[in-house]
Design an enzyme around this catalytic site. Structure first.
Site, PDB file in Angstrom:
ATOM      1  N   GLU A 285       0.709  -1.277  -0.069  1.00 10.28           N
ATOM      2  CA  GLU A 285      -0.052   0.223   0.061  1.00 10.28           C
ATOM      3  C   GLU A 285       0.747   1.342  -0.078  1.00 10.28           C
ATOM      4  OE1 GLU A 285      -4.460   0.169   1.698  1.00 10.28           O
ATOM      5  OE2 GLU A 285      -3.016   0.359   3.316  1.00 10.28           O
ATOM      6  N   HIS A 306       5.948 -27.146  -1.858  1.00 12.46           N
ATOM      7  CA  HIS A 306       5.455 -28.201  -2.311  1.00 12.46           C
ATOM      8  C   HIS A 306       4.206 -27.732  -3.102  1.00 12.46           C
ATOM      9  CE1 HIS A 306       7.505 -31.543  -0.292  1.00 12.46           C
ATOM     10  NE2 HIS A 306       7.704 -30.451   0.533  1.00 12.46           N
ATOM     11  N   LYS A 420     -14.303   1.419  -3.239  1.00 10.76           N
ATOM     12  CA  LYS A 420     -15.485   1.679  -2.312  1.00 10.76           C
ATOM     13  C   LYS A 420     -16.570   2.870  -2.985  1.00 10.76           C
ATOM     14  CE  LYS A 420     -12.224   2.399   1.625  1.00 10.76           C
ATOM     15  NZ  LYS A 420     -11.546   3.534   2.355  1.00 10.76           N
TER      16      LYS A 420
HETATM   17  O1  PA5 Z   1      -2.835   1.765   5.916  1.00  7.50           O
HETATM   18  C1  PA5 Z   1      -3.896   2.404   5.752  1.00  7.50           C
HETATM   19  O2  PA5 Z   1      -4.161   3.442   6.142  1.00  7.50           O
HETATM   20  C2  PA5 Z   1      -5.369   1.401   5.591  1.00  7.50           C
HETATM   21  O3  PA5 Z   1      -4.786   0.008   5.289  1.00  7.50           O
HETATM   22  C3  PA5 Z   1      -6.265   1.498   6.820  1.00  7.50           C
HETATM   23  O4  PA5 Z   1      -5.528   0.854   8.029  1.00  7.50           O
HETATM   24  C4  PA5 Z   1      -7.551   0.750   6.445  1.00  7.50           C
HETATM   25  O5  PA5 Z   1      -8.170   1.037   5.220  1.00  7.50           O
HETATM   26  C5  PA5 Z   1      -8.470   0.823   7.745  1.00  7.50           C
HETATM   27  O6  PA5 Z   1      -8.673   2.249   7.861  1.00  7.50           O
HETATM   28  P1  PA5 Z   1      -9.339   2.790   9.061  1.00  7.50           P
HETATM   29  O7  PA5 Z   1      -8.500   2.556  10.036  1.00  7.50           O
HETATM   30  O8  PA5 Z   1      -9.530   3.943   8.754  1.00  7.50           O
HETATM   31  O9  PA5 Z   1     -10.725   2.031   9.217  1.00  7.50           O
END
Ligand code: PA5
Length: 444
Positions: A285, A306, A420
């Protein structure tokens, strides 16, 4: 301290090439330290370990003690960075059969809000029926659909089973100081809450209450976790030659430049499975944007030798492998001798299981390097809270540096919004009327 071995990268990218990146890494470190990098309002993780006080840890431990006393099970609701770190550390430190051991000492830790599987949620709520359970609701934005859906179900069930007053004691919120539905709900219901600092993004938040509270509820030593992270924070600021995080970042960068686009994180301890899941989120990410970024994959070995072993040995040569190796297992188990030796394994009699595992690791490393896969090895002495703290900060810092080298903003995730928007349009969320019309027209 973590030992980084990049010698098995040398057949593919010379160590001179990697060392020549030292000035660029120093520049990247400077930009992180000075806050002159993209996303500089999310650099709170950089000196987070050293800013954690004993008083703060004591507060976490006190809330954890309440949950441990009042609950047989605690459900951690969260997704992405709001659950992976806790899940990774808890799984790495737990007995492999923890879920079968009802010793009454530790509450069962369960996770929800990280998927929308109806069967998952239905089976979870069925399991919790009649149980003394609590909830840790974690969401920085306080509006994440997966988490909010699970929390609505869990809150209702907890109130029905335990009464509103007890529910108030055993539901804890970890969210933004002011924004979001999770904050509104926590304030209105009077839940104990912890704040996720504004300047710490989800995937860098495991050393905030996001990770620390669930880990403490599970009964693990958060003091040691932070101690390990603090020591790595210092090491990761050192000059290139003494800095494993800087060297790991530079090695990845050099391999990427040489066409190695996929990094496979391998472990030889099943307990590390979720460390790899956390690592994939951290790197994936953070750096997968602007049409750039190493694709982070993972395997559990020797299990996946495996299944994926064939591909790694012989498939497209666009991969490199990073192995996390644990030097000393917690337990000792020797292979017994057998008079009949029907399985032909007497040559292993008297040896530790770990010796066989280590030889499998070494044999695999040599085979993969021979097959054209550069190998990075990260060794930790033991799988305990202290070394996990080191490992967490090591990867965070390396990720920050590598994103600087790549020239991407490590701290945003614009690509996550696309699904989303479509999902809300398809579900007819108020405010999405135009998107709903457009998507319906598109689908015909
Ligand atoms: O790293 C990030 O910012 C995201 O992966 C969030 O942790 C994830 O989308 C969850 O978001 P939130 O904590 O706002 O629910």
């Amino acid at each position: 301290m973590i030992k980084l071995d990049i010698s098995k990268v040398a057949p593919f990218v010379s160590l001179e090439t990697i060392n020549a990146l030292a000035p660029r890494v120093a520049e990247a470190q400077k930009e992180l330290e000075e806050g002159s990098c993209p996303g500089n309002d999310f650099l709170g993780w950089l000196h987070l370990p050293s800013s954690i006080t004993p008083e703060f840890l004591a507060e976490i431990k006190a809330v954890a003690a309440t949950l441990r006393n009042e609950c047989d099970a605690v459900v951690v609701a969260g997704i992405g960075g709001s659950y992976l770190g806790a899940k990774a550390v808890i799984e790495a430190l737990s007995n492999s059969f923890q879920w079968l051991i009802a010793d009454g000492k530790n509450p069962v830790i369960l996770f929800a809000g990280n998927n929308i599987g109806e069967d998952y949620l239905s089976e979870l709520t069925t399991y919790l029926r009649g149980k003394k359970f609590g909830v840790i609701n974690i969401s920085k934005s306080g509006t994440t659909t997966e988490t909010a859906l699970a929390f609505r179900l869990l809150k209702k069930q907890c109130e029905e089973q335990r009464g509103k007053d007890t529910a108030r004691k055993v539901i804890v919120a970890i969210t933004d100081a002011k924004r979001g539905a999770a904050r509104t709900c926590a304030d209105k219901e009077g839940y104990k809450s912890f704040i996720i600092p504004d300047n710490v993004g989800g995937r860098f938040s495991v050393l905030t209450p996001v990770g620390l509270l669930p880990i403490a509820v599970a009964g693990f030593d958060i003091d040691q976790l932070i101690k390990g992270a603090q020591e790595m924070e210092q090491t990761a600021s050192a000059p290139f030659a003494e800095n494993p995080a800087a060297q790991y970042a530079a090695t990845r960068y050099a391999l990427y430049a040489a066409g190695k686009k996929i990094e496979i994180l391998a472990n030889y301890q099943p307990k590390l499975h979720f460390i790899a899941e956390w690592w994939k989120q951290l790197f994936g990410e953070s750096e997968g944007k602007d049409a750039k970024g190493i694709y982070p994959a993972s395997v559990d070995l020797t299990t996946d030798l495996h299944s994926m072993g064939q591909w790694i040995q012989d498939g497209e040569r666009s991969i490199f492998e990073t192995v996390i190796s644990v030097e000393q297992p917690e337990h000792e188990l020797l292979f017994p001798s057998d008079d009949e030796n029907l399985d032909g394994l007497n040559f292993l009699a008297g040896k530790r299981v770990d010796e066989v595992n280590k030889m499998a690791e070494l044999g695999t490393q040599l085979a993969h390097v021979d097959g054209g896969v550069p190998n990075i090895r990260i060794a930790i002495d033991r799988l305990d809270a202290y070394h996990l703290g080191q490992l967490i900060y090591f990867f965070e810092r390396a990720c920050g540096i590598h994103c600087q080298l790549l020239g991407v903003n490590a701290f945003n995730q614009p690509g996550v919004e696309a699904y989303k928007k479509n999902m809300f349009a398809l579900l007819g969320k108020p405010g999405y009327e135009a998107e709903t019309a457009a998507i319906k027209a598109r689908l015909g």
